[in-house]
Write a protein that holds these residues in place. Structure first.
Motif, PDB file in Angstrom:
ATOM      1  N   ILE A   1       0.842  -1.209   0.000  1.00  0.00           N
ATOM      2  CA  ILE A   1       0.000   0.000   0.000  1.00  0.00           C
ATOM      3  C   ILE A   1       0.876   1.259   0.000  1.00  0.00           C
ATOM      4  O   ILE A   1       1.760   1.409   0.835  1.00  0.00           O
ATOM      5  CB  ILE A   1      -0.929   0.017   1.225  1.00  0.00           C
ATOM      6  CG1 ILE A   1      -1.794  -1.253   1.246  1.00  0.00           C
ATOM      7  CG2 ILE A   1      -1.798   1.264   1.235  1.00  0.00           C
ATOM      8  CD1 ILE A   1      -2.545  -1.465   2.536  1.00  0.00           C
ATOM      9  N   LYS A   2       0.601   2.131  -0.924  1.00  0.00           N
ATOM     10  CA  LYS A   2       1.299   3.414  -1.008  1.00  0.00           C
ATOM     11  C   LYS A   2       0.274   4.539  -0.819  1.00  0.00           C
ATOM     12  O   LYS A   2      -0.772   4.550  -1.463  1.00  0.00           O
ATOM     13  CB  LYS A   2       1.990   3.583  -2.364  1.00  0.00           C
ATOM     14  CG  LYS A   2       2.966   2.448  -2.727  1.00  0.00           C
ATOM     15  CD  LYS A   2       4.114   2.356  -1.732  1.00  0.00           C
ATOM     16  CE  LYS A   2       5.056   1.217  -2.107  1.00  0.00           C
ATOM     17  NZ  LYS A   2       6.110   1.018  -1.065  1.00  0.00           N
ATOM     18  N   ILE A   3       0.610   5.477   0.038  1.00  0.00           N
ATOM     19  CA  ILE A   3      -0.265   6.630   0.295  1.00  0.00           C
ATOM     20  C   ILE A   3       0.296   7.848  -0.444  1.00  0.00           C
ATOM     21  O   ILE A   3       1.461   8.209  -0.266  1.00  0.00           O
ATOM     22  CB  ILE A   3      -0.368   6.934   1.798  1.00  0.00           C
ATOM     23  CG1 ILE A   3      -0.850   5.709   2.566  1.00  0.00           C
ATOM     24  CG2 ILE A   3      -1.303   8.126   2.021  1.00  0.00           C
ATOM     25  CD1 ILE A   3      -2.216   5.207   2.163  1.00  0.00           C
ATOM     26  N   ARG A   4      -0.531   8.433  -1.279  1.00  0.00           N
ATOM     27  CA  ARG A   4      -0.123   9.617  -2.048  1.00  0.00           C
ATOM     28  C   ARG A   4      -0.847  10.845  -1.520  1.00  0.00           C
ATOM     29  O   ARG A   4      -2.044  10.805  -1.263  1.00  0.00           O
ATOM     30  CB  ARG A   4      -0.466   9.435  -3.527  1.00  0.00           C
ATOM     31  CG  ARG A   4       0.303   8.338  -4.243  1.00  0.00           C
ATOM     32  CD  ARG A   4      -0.143   8.283  -5.692  1.00  0.00           C
ATOM     33  NE  ARG A   4      -1.514   7.797  -5.831  1.00  0.00           N
ATOM     34  CZ  ARG A   4      -2.351   8.181  -6.789  1.00  0.00           C
ATOM     35  NH1 ARG A   4      -1.980   9.112  -7.683  1.00  0.00           N
ATOM     36  NH2 ARG A   4      -3.558   7.684  -6.865  1.00  0.00           N
ATOM     37  N   LYS A   5      -0.108  11.934  -1.417  1.00  0.00           N
ATOM     38  CA  LYS A   5      -0.711  13.216  -1.071  1.00  0.00           C
ATOM     39  C   LYS A   5      -1.030  13.948  -2.350  1.00  0.00           C
ATOM     40  O   LYS A   5      -0.157  14.205  -3.171  1.00  0.00           O
ATOM     41  CB  LYS A   5       0.243  14.039  -0.198  1.00  0.00           C
ATOM     42  CG  LYS A   5      -0.355  15.348   0.286  1.00  0.00           C
ATOM     43  CD  LYS A   5       0.614  16.073   1.214  1.00  0.00           C
ATOM     44  CE  LYS A   5       0.010  17.383   1.722  1.00  0.00           C
ATOM     45  NZ  LYS A   5       0.933  18.100   2.626  1.00  0.00           N
ATOM     46  N   MET A   6      -2.311  14.258  -2.545  1.00  0.00           N
ATOM     47  CA  MET A   6      -2.771  14.871  -3.774  1.00  0.00           C
ATOM     48  C   MET A   6      -2.847  16.391  -3.620  1.00  0.00           C
ATOM     49  O   MET A   6      -3.062  16.911  -2.515  1.00  0.00           O
ATOM     50  CB  MET A   6      -4.155  14.345  -4.144  1.00  0.00           C
ATOM     51  CG  MET A   6      -4.242  12.824  -4.195  1.00  0.00           C
ATOM     52  SD  MET A   6      -3.315  12.095  -5.555  1.00  0.00           S
ATOM     53  CE  MET A   6      -4.347  12.597  -6.936  1.00  0.00           C
ATOM     54  N   GLU A   7      -2.687  17.071  -4.689  1.00  0.00           N
ATOM     55  CA  GLU A   7      -2.840  18.517  -4.703  1.00  0.00           C
ATOM     56  C   GLU A   7      -4.274  18.879  -5.100  1.00  0.00           C
ATOM     57  O   GLU A   7      -4.875  18.229  -5.945  1.00  0.00           O
ATOM     58  CB  GLU A   7      -1.860  19.148  -5.699  1.00  0.00           C
ATOM     59  CG  GLU A   7      -0.402  18.915  -5.361  1.00  0.00           C
ATOM     60  CD  GLU A   7       0.023  19.528  -4.051  1.00  0.00           C
ATOM     61  OE1 GLU A   7      -0.563  20.564  -3.664  1.00  0.00           O
ATOM     62  OE2 GLU A   7       0.939  18.984  -3.403  1.00  0.00           O
TER      63      GLU A   7
END
Length: 309
Positions: free
Chosen positions: A302-308
């Motif tokens: 699982i990878k968590i991405r911070k979105m703009e």
């Protein structure tokens, strides 16, 4: 204290069978009987994450007794207001040869106005140190507008409200600024009468609409695509790990309970989302909710991405 509220609890009969053929006896490989209802599941997950909580609700009959006894055995204090009839029994069947799942969900008992009022009077005792998590459908006799009554009570008494409900009234309840709402992708689309594909861009757009309407935080279950978390400060997206699905009942409740525990314990949001996805996925690959003994093996996927935006 966190209180969970289950207004339509259930006993779930989970069946694993090689085939499901009509007009014949289908011999099963195994079965499991589970105390269920969304709030019941959230209570069990919170307890397994080290968060003491109390389960509240309504129901009826010996089937309700089974659920209350089970929660007591799990170390979860509980108080269910009892009416006539029987708490429902649902059936979930996993057919191995066709890799399909059948869900047979029954209506709940008829709950009287007097029984509901007794429950509401207890809820009026909640105060500024309390969180109330309302999850799932309502039994017969409980109008969806009851959600708005709880919404109005929240700022009046100062407790934090968490909502996991597919009813359209959940959108109206956003005006009462709930701490957290947890729709899945389909429910979020329905909330705002959105048609078309439930892609990530659409989910983020609708998530912003929920925040603008009053939600403090929103957690969106995206099924096999993972999950989305949003508040006014951050947007986080996490993928789902690859698993062999066995039983999807309780996966969303597990995600909510795990995330709620992290929020209550002031853990890092990204790590909380990651564990919530892993826990929900682990539940989906077994007969009942995870005990967290095998979630570590899923975290690496699982990878968590911070979105703009």
């Amino acid at each position: 204290m966190i209180y969970t509220l289950t207004l339509n609890p259930a006993i779930d009969l989970f069946i694993k069978t090689q085939q499901m053929a009509p007009n014949t006896v289908n011999r099963t490989d195994s079965y499991d009987v589970q105390a269920n209802g969304k709030g019941v599941n959230v209570s069990c997950i919170l307890k397994r994450r080290g968060v003491d909580n109390t389960a509240l609700g309504v129901g009826a009959g010996f089937t309700l007794d089974y659920i209350a006894d089970f929660l007591t055995q799990q170390g979860v204090p509980n108080h269910f207001y009892k009416d006539a009839g029987f708490t429902r029994i649902n059936v979930f069947a996993r057919v191995v040869t066709t890799d399909t799942e059948y869900k047979l969900v029954n209506p709940g008992p008829q709950i009287s106005a007097d029984t509901l009022n007794q429950l509401y009077q207890q809820l009026t005792t909640l105060g500024s140190d309390d969180w109330l998590c309302v999850s799932g459908s309502f039994a017969q006799g409980i109008a969806p507008a009851f959600l708005l009554k709880l919404g109005a009570l929240s700022p009046k008494n100062g407790f934090q409200l968490i909502i996991d409900s597919a009813y359209p009234e959940a959108v109206e309840a956003l005006a009462y600024k709930p701490l957290l709402v947890k729709p899945n992708d389909v429910e979020l689309m329905n909330w705002f009468h959105q048609t078309g594909e439930a892609d990530l861009t659409t989910m983020i757009t609708l998530g912003h609409r929920a925040l603008e309407a009053g939600a403090q935080n929103i957690l969106v279950s995206l099924g096999a695509a993972g999950a989305l978390f949003m508040n006014q400060d951050v947007t986080l997206v996490g993928n789902a790990p690859k698993i062999a699905v066995l039983n999807t009942a309780g996966a969303g409740d597990t995600m909510l309970g795990t995330f709620l525990a992290g929020l209550y314990q002031h853990h890092d949001l990204a790590e909380t989302l990651k564990l919530a996805i892993a826990a929900g996925s682990d539940t989906a690959r077994q007969a009942w909710i995870t005990d967290f003994s095998n979630t570590d093996e899923l975290l690496g996927q699982i990878k968590i991405r911070k979105m703009e935006g």
